[in-house]
Design a protein around this motif. Structure first.
Motif, short mmCIF file in Angstrom:
data_model
loop_
_atom_site.label_atom_id
_atom_site.label_comp_id
_atom_site.label_asym_id
_atom_site.label_seq_id
_atom_site.Cartn_x
_atom_site.Cartn_y
_atom_site.Cartn_z
N VAL A 7 0.84 -1.20 0.00
CA VAL A 7 0.00 0.00 0.00
C VAL A 7 0.88 1.25 0.00
CG1 VAL A 7 -1.74 1.31 1.28
CG2 VAL A 7 -1.90 -1.18 1.17
N ALA A 11 1.03 4.11 -2.97
CA ALA A 11 0.64 5.49 -2.64
C ALA A 11 1.83 6.45 -2.65
CB ALA A 11 -0.04 5.52 -1.28
N VAL A 18 1.08 5.15 6.13
CA VAL A 18 -0.07 4.27 5.90
C VAL A 18 -0.74 3.91 7.22
CG1 VAL A 18 -0.78 1.98 5.11
CG2 VAL A 18 0.83 3.32 3.75
N THR A 32 -2.66 13.25 1.00
CA THR A 32 -1.97 12.01 1.40
C THR A 32 -2.97 10.97 1.86
OG1 THR A 32 -0.04 13.30 2.10
CG2 THR A 32 -0.23 11.07 2.95
N ARG A 33 -3.94 11.41 2.65
CA ARG A 33 -4.98 10.49 3.12
C ARG A 33 -5.70 9.85 1.94
NH1 ARG A 33 -7.31 10.42 7.96
NH2 ARG A 33 -6.53 12.54 8.40
N ARG A 34 -6.04 10.68 0.94
CA ARG A 34 -6.77 10.16 -0.22
C ARG A 34 -5.94 9.13 -0.98
NH1 ARG A 34 -6.25 11.38 -5.21
NH2 ARG A 34 -5.05 13.29 -4.77
N LYS A 35 -4.64 9.41 -1.17
CA LYS A 35 -3.77 8.48 -1.88
C LYS A 35 -3.69 7.13 -1.17
CE LYS A 35 -0.64 11.80 -4.11
NZ LYS A 35 0.76 12.29 -4.15
N VAL A 36 -3.53 7.19 0.14
CA VAL A 36 -3.41 5.95 0.91
C VAL A 36 -4.70 5.14 0.85
CG1 VAL A 36 -3.14 4.99 3.23
CG2 VAL A 36 -1.63 6.83 2.44
N GLU A 38 -7.07 5.24 -1.40
CA GLU A 38 -7.28 4.72 -2.76
C GLU A 38 -6.38 3.52 -3.02
OE1 GLU A 38 -6.63 7.95 -5.43
OE2 GLU A 38 -8.61 8.86 -5.07
N ALA A 39 -5.13 3.58 -2.56
CA ALA A 39 -4.21 2.46 -2.74
C ALA A 39 -4.69 1.23 -1.96
CB ALA A 39 -2.81 2.86 -2.29
N ARG A 42 -7.65 -0.25 -3.75
CA ARG A 42 -7.25 -0.90 -5.01
C ARG A 42 -6.61 -2.26 -4.75
NH1 ARG A 42 -3.25 1.91 -9.50
NH2 ARG A 42 -2.94 0.06 -10.81
#
Length: 349
Positions: A7, A11, A18, A32-36, A38-39, A42
């Motif tokens: 993860v 991200a 994370v 950063t929160r959104r990227k983590v 989303e990862a 996924r």
């Protein structure tokens, strides 16, 4: 299952970041929160509940506090085993742990220390009574806003949440069943009045009598302690007033089975001379001779529901002031009648 490192790599952040995002610990930039998140989505990453608890300074455990009764195998009794099975199912589904703890019946117990030492995050209390020492201990949790539920015991304090069965209705149905078969003089073998469910069962029995304009006769009221032995011993008292009795309703199956055994040894046939009905619909009820008429109590469902509601109240949404966080939470589950041979005449069965 994906790892936290995977993860973090996807991200473009560190594993520590994370962990902070998924545990909602510390300030994190929204991007950063959104990227983590989303990862994690996924990769199908699922947060380890125990590791998460440690990160948040929590134990990850739901405590279940039971009475310690010497020489009594609580886990072999239908009552406790069914409630614990329901609790265990809900706790396992939530990925949390279960910590069993014992208290001395009738004595004060320091529930708050379990929270202070982080041994538990929330508490379920089984086998509680209305004795002043026990009620004070439980009220202390309510006064301190600790997350807990009492199972199958209710108190006048509106801040004490509980999940219980409708024992007034259940006992009413049992007595009404006997009355509907023409019996008027019905004995009642109850448990200790220190349990609210004993008092509720007595109220249900008396309600059924009132509907038929039958006066309550204290001479037909007997007391046991919910054990099979106490039912067997109650047979002696019941035999002394046998000429007054048409039938007997019991407050649980164990006492009913013991009573039937004692009556049989005295040469009194059940149901031929004295129909008997139990209460609980335990595993043994269908296999005794005669098979026991009884009232089904949803013990498993009570345990599961109490644990589910408790864990919902641990959620961030509830702590933020959701409806589940309100005081005075009481849930009453319905009971139902199960008819077998012990309360029927030979013609009916």
């Amino acid at each position: 299952m994906a790892s936290r490192k995977e993860v973090a790599d996807l991200a473009g952040v560190s594993e520590a970041t994370v962990s902070r995002v998924l545990n909602n610990v510390g300030p994190i930039k929204e991007e950063t929160r959104r990227k983590v998140l989303e990862a994690a989505d996924r990769l199908g990453y699922q947060l380890n509940a125990i590791a998460s608890s440690f990160a948040k300074g929590r134990s990850g455990n739901i405590g279940v506090v039971l009475p310690h009764v010497p020489k009594v195998r609580l886990f072999s009794t239908f009552y406790f085993s069914e409630i614990l099975s329901g609790i265990g199912e809900a706790v396992q589904e939530a990925g949390m742990g279960l910590l069993l703890l014992y208290r001395e019946p009738g004595a004060e117990f320091d529930y708050l220390s379990l929270f202070r030492t982080s041994r538990i995050d929330a508490c379920l209390v089984l086998g509680a009574t209305s004795l002043p020492e026990e009620e004070r201990s439980i009220s202390a949790m309510a006064d301190s806003d600790m997350p807990f539920y009492v199972i199958d015991q209710k108190y006048e304090n509106p801040g004490i949440p509980s999940v219980l069965a409708d024992h007034v209705q259940g006992s009413y149905l049992a007595a009404k069943h006997l009355l509907d078969r023409g019996h008027r003089s019905i004995g009642f073998l109850n448990g200790s009045p220190h349990y609210s469910n004993s008092r509720d069962r007595l109220e249900g029995y008396r309600r059924a009598l009132r509907e038929r304009d039958i006066p309550f006769d204290e001479r037909l009221l007997f007391e046991g302690n919910y054990s099979r032995k106490s039912g067997f011993e109650a047979a002696e008292a019941i035999l002394r007033v046998l000429d007054r009795l048409d039938a007997v309703a019991c407050s649980n199956d164990r006492m009913a089975i013991g009573l039937i055994q004692g009556l049989k040894e005295a040469g009194v046939p059940v149901p031929g001379r004295l129909p008997v009905i139990g209460y609980d619909d335990s595993d043994a009820a269908a296999f005794v001779d005669p098979p026991l008429s009884t009232v089904r109590v949803p013990f498993y469902e009570m345990g599961k529901l109490a644990a589910e509601r408790l864990m919902r109240e641990l959620s961030p949404a509830a702590k933020a002031g959701g409806s589940e966080a309100e005081a005075g939470r009481i849930e009453i589950l319905p009971t139902s009648l199960v008819i077998r041979q012990s309360s029927l005449t030979a013609k009916e069965s």
